[in-house]
Design a protein around this motif. Structure first.
Motif, PDB file in Angstrom:
ATOM      1  N   GLN A 241      87.026  49.396  86.443  1.00  0.00           N
ATOM      2  CA  GLN A 241      87.522  49.727  87.779  1.00  0.00           C
ATOM      3  C   GLN A 241      88.401  48.607  88.316  1.00  0.00           C
ATOM      4  O   GLN A 241      89.441  48.857  88.908  1.00  0.00           O
ATOM      5  CB  GLN A 241      86.369  49.971  88.741  1.00  0.00           C
ATOM      6  CG  GLN A 241      85.754  51.335  88.600  1.00  0.00           C
ATOM      7  CD  GLN A 241      84.657  51.552  89.624  1.00  0.00           C
ATOM      8  OE1 GLN A 241      84.097  50.612  90.175  1.00  0.00           O
ATOM      9  NE2 GLN A 241      84.329  52.824  89.865  1.00  0.00           N
TER      10      GLN A 241
ATOM     11  N   GLU B 132      76.996  49.046  83.377  1.00  0.00           N
ATOM     12  CA  GLU B 132      77.463  48.882  84.758  1.00  0.00           C
ATOM     13  C   GLU B 132      78.532  47.801  84.849  1.00  0.00           C
ATOM     14  O   GLU B 132      79.527  47.955  85.548  1.00  0.00           O
ATOM     15  CB  GLU B 132      76.295  48.552  85.678  1.00  0.00           C
ATOM     16  CG  GLU B 132      75.346  49.712  85.904  1.00  0.00           C
ATOM     17  CD  GLU B 132      74.070  49.317  86.618  1.00  0.00           C
ATOM     18  OE1 GLU B 132      73.900  48.120  86.968  1.00  0.00           O
ATOM     19  OE2 GLU B 132      73.222  50.206  86.812  1.00  0.00           O
ATOM     20  N   ARG B 133      78.327  46.705  84.124  1.00  0.00           N
ATOM     21  CA  ARG B 133      79.299  45.608  84.124  1.00  0.00           C
ATOM     22  C   ARG B 133      80.626  46.069  83.522  1.00  0.00           C
ATOM     23  O   ARG B 133      81.700  45.782  84.048  1.00  0.00           O
ATOM     24  CB  ARG B 133      78.751  44.404  83.359  1.00  0.00           C
ATOM     25  CG  ARG B 133      79.664  43.185  83.418  1.00  0.00           C
ATOM     26  CD  ARG B 133      79.068  41.910  82.842  1.00  0.00           C
ATOM     27  NE  ARG B 133      77.916  42.025  82.006  1.00  0.00           N
ATOM     28  CZ  ARG B 133      77.932  42.145  80.669  1.00  0.00           C
ATOM     29  NH1 ARG B 133      79.074  42.177  80.021  1.00  0.00           N
ATOM     30  NH2 ARG B 133      76.810  42.227  79.979  1.00  0.00           N
ATOM     31  N   GLN B 134      80.550  46.815  82.426  1.00  0.00           N
ATOM     32  CA  GLN B 134      81.774  47.332  81.802  1.00  0.00           C
ATOM     33  C   GLN B 134      82.495  48.308  82.726  1.00  0.00           C
ATOM     34  O   GLN B 134      83.730  48.286  82.814  1.00  0.00           O
ATOM     35  CB  GLN B 134      81.449  48.013  80.480  1.00  0.00           C
ATOM     36  CG  GLN B 134      81.117  47.053  79.366  1.00  0.00           C
ATOM     37  CD  GLN B 134      80.794  47.762  78.061  1.00  0.00           C
ATOM     38  OE1 GLN B 134      80.893  48.979  77.953  1.00  0.00           O
ATOM     39  NE2 GLN B 134      80.397  46.999  77.060  1.00  0.00           N
TER      40      GLN B 134
ATOM     41  N   TYR C 250      70.865  47.425  78.495  1.00  0.00           N
ATOM     42  CA  TYR C 250      71.912  48.411  78.215  1.00  0.00           C
ATOM     43  C   TYR C 250      72.546  48.898  79.516  1.00  0.00           C
ATOM     44  O   TYR C 250      73.769  48.956  79.637  1.00  0.00           O
ATOM     45  CB  TYR C 250      71.327  49.583  77.423  1.00  0.00           C
ATOM     46  CG  TYR C 250      72.337  50.657  77.108  1.00  0.00           C
ATOM     47  CD1 TYR C 250      73.250  50.481  76.086  1.00  0.00           C
ATOM     48  CD2 TYR C 250      72.379  51.836  77.840  1.00  0.00           C
ATOM     49  CE1 TYR C 250      74.180  51.457  75.783  1.00  0.00           C
ATOM     50  CE2 TYR C 250      73.308  52.818  77.551  1.00  0.00           C
ATOM     51  CZ  TYR C 250      74.205  52.625  76.526  1.00  0.00           C
ATOM     52  OH  TYR C 250      75.131  53.589  76.236  1.00  0.00           O
ATOM     53  N   ARG C 251      71.703  49.223  80.484  1.00  0.00           N
ATOM     54  CA  ARG C 251      72.218  49.695  81.776  1.00  0.00           C
ATOM     55  C   ARG C 251      73.068  48.630  82.462  1.00  0.00           C
ATOM     56  O   ARG C 251      74.138  48.925  83.003  1.00  0.00           O
ATOM     57  CB  ARG C 251      71.069  50.113  82.676  1.00  0.00           C
ATOM     58  CG  ARG C 251      70.437  51.419  82.255  1.00  0.00           C
ATOM     59  CD  ARG C 251      69.343  51.822  83.193  1.00  0.00           C
ATOM     60  NE  ARG C 251      68.735  53.071  82.739  1.00  0.00           N
ATOM     61  CZ  ARG C 251      67.498  53.415  82.987  1.00  0.00           C
ATOM     62  NH1 ARG C 251      66.710  52.624  83.697  1.00  0.00           N
ATOM     63  NH2 ARG C 251      67.030  54.566  82.547  1.00  0.00           N
ATOM     64  N   GLN C 252      72.581  47.387  82.455  1.00  0.00           N
ATOM     65  CA  GLN C 252      73.342  46.293  83.064  1.00  0.00           C
ATOM     66  C   GLN C 252      74.705  46.147  82.396  1.00  0.00           C
ATOM     67  O   GLN C 252      75.725  45.970  83.057  1.00  0.00           O
ATOM     68  CB  GLN C 252      72.589  44.969  82.954  1.00  0.00           C
ATOM     69  CG  GLN C 252      71.449  44.824  83.901  1.00  0.00           C
ATOM     70  CD  GLN C 252      70.714  43.504  83.672  1.00  0.00           C
ATOM     71  OE1 GLN C 252      70.914  42.820  82.661  1.00  0.00           O
ATOM     72  NE2 GLN C 252      69.845  43.147  84.601  1.00  0.00           N
ATOM     73  N   ASN C 253      74.717  46.205  81.081  1.00  0.00           N
ATOM     74  CA  ASN C 253      75.959  46.050  80.332  1.00  0.00           C
ATOM     75  C   ASN C 253      76.918  47.196  80.637  1.00  0.00           C
ATOM     76  O   ASN C 253      78.117  46.975  80.823  1.00  0.00           O
ATOM     77  CB  ASN C 253      75.673  45.973  78.835  1.00  0.00           C
ATOM     78  CG  ASN C 253      76.883  45.576  78.037  1.00  0.00           C
ATOM     79  OD1 ASN C 253      77.731  44.827  78.503  1.00  0.00           O
ATOM     80  ND2 ASN C 253      76.962  46.074  76.817  1.00  0.00           N
TER      81      ASN C 253
ATOM     82  N   ALA D   7      82.390  48.321  86.016  1.00  0.00           N
ATOM     83  CA  ALA D   7      82.979  47.534  87.101  1.00  0.00           C
ATOM     84  C   ALA D   7      84.250  46.832  86.627  1.00  0.00           C
ATOM     85  O   ALA D   7      85.236  46.755  87.365  1.00  0.00           O
ATOM     86  CB  ALA D   7      81.967  46.518  87.619  1.00  0.00           C
ATOM     87  N   GLN D   8      84.245  46.310  85.413  1.00  0.00           N
ATOM     88  CA  GLN D   8      85.429  45.651  84.866  1.00  0.00           C
ATOM     89  C   GLN D   8      86.576  46.643  84.688  1.00  0.00           C
ATOM     90  O   GLN D   8      87.725  46.317  84.957  1.00  0.00           O
ATOM     91  CB  GLN D   8      85.101  44.972  83.531  1.00  0.00           C
ATOM     92  CG  GLN D   8      84.282  43.729  83.664  1.00  0.00           C
ATOM     93  CD  GLN D   8      83.878  43.155  82.307  1.00  0.00           C
ATOM     94  OE1 GLN D   8      84.015  43.798  81.277  1.00  0.00           O
ATOM     95  NE2 GLN D   8      83.344  41.941  82.321  1.00  0.00           N
TER      96      GLN D   8
END
Length: 80
Positions: A73, A66-68, A61-64, A70-71
């Motif tokens: 931004q 963070e990825r969202q 969940y955290r990885q997802n 970053a996308q």
């Protein structure tokens, strides 16, 4: 491949906690049952035992998230 689902009734949960609850706790409750179905099907098919490792749904969940972030931004930063 396994398609497995659950129906959850969620009440009295603050709106800001709903998404993590659905994306972390619901899969955490379903995963052991899905893992058992796969293990049984493999064993009954005459194949060597297949043991799936536990999944860290909090980490995923955290990885997802963070990825969202970053996308988002990256999409907000527009080249000149």
């Amino acid at each position: 491949e396994l398609a497995y689902a659950g129906v959850f009734r969620i009440a009295n949960v603050p709106k800001e906690n709903l998404h993590p609850l659905v994306m972390i706790e619901c899969p955490r409750l379903l995963f052991p049952f899905a893992r058992e179905i796969i293990a049984t099907a493999v064993r009954d098919g005459g194949f060597p035992p297949l043991m799936l490792d536990p999944v860290d749904f909090v980490g995923l969940y955290r990885q997802n998230m963070e990825r969202q972030a970053a996308q988002m931004q990256a999409s907000q930063v527009k080249p000149s």
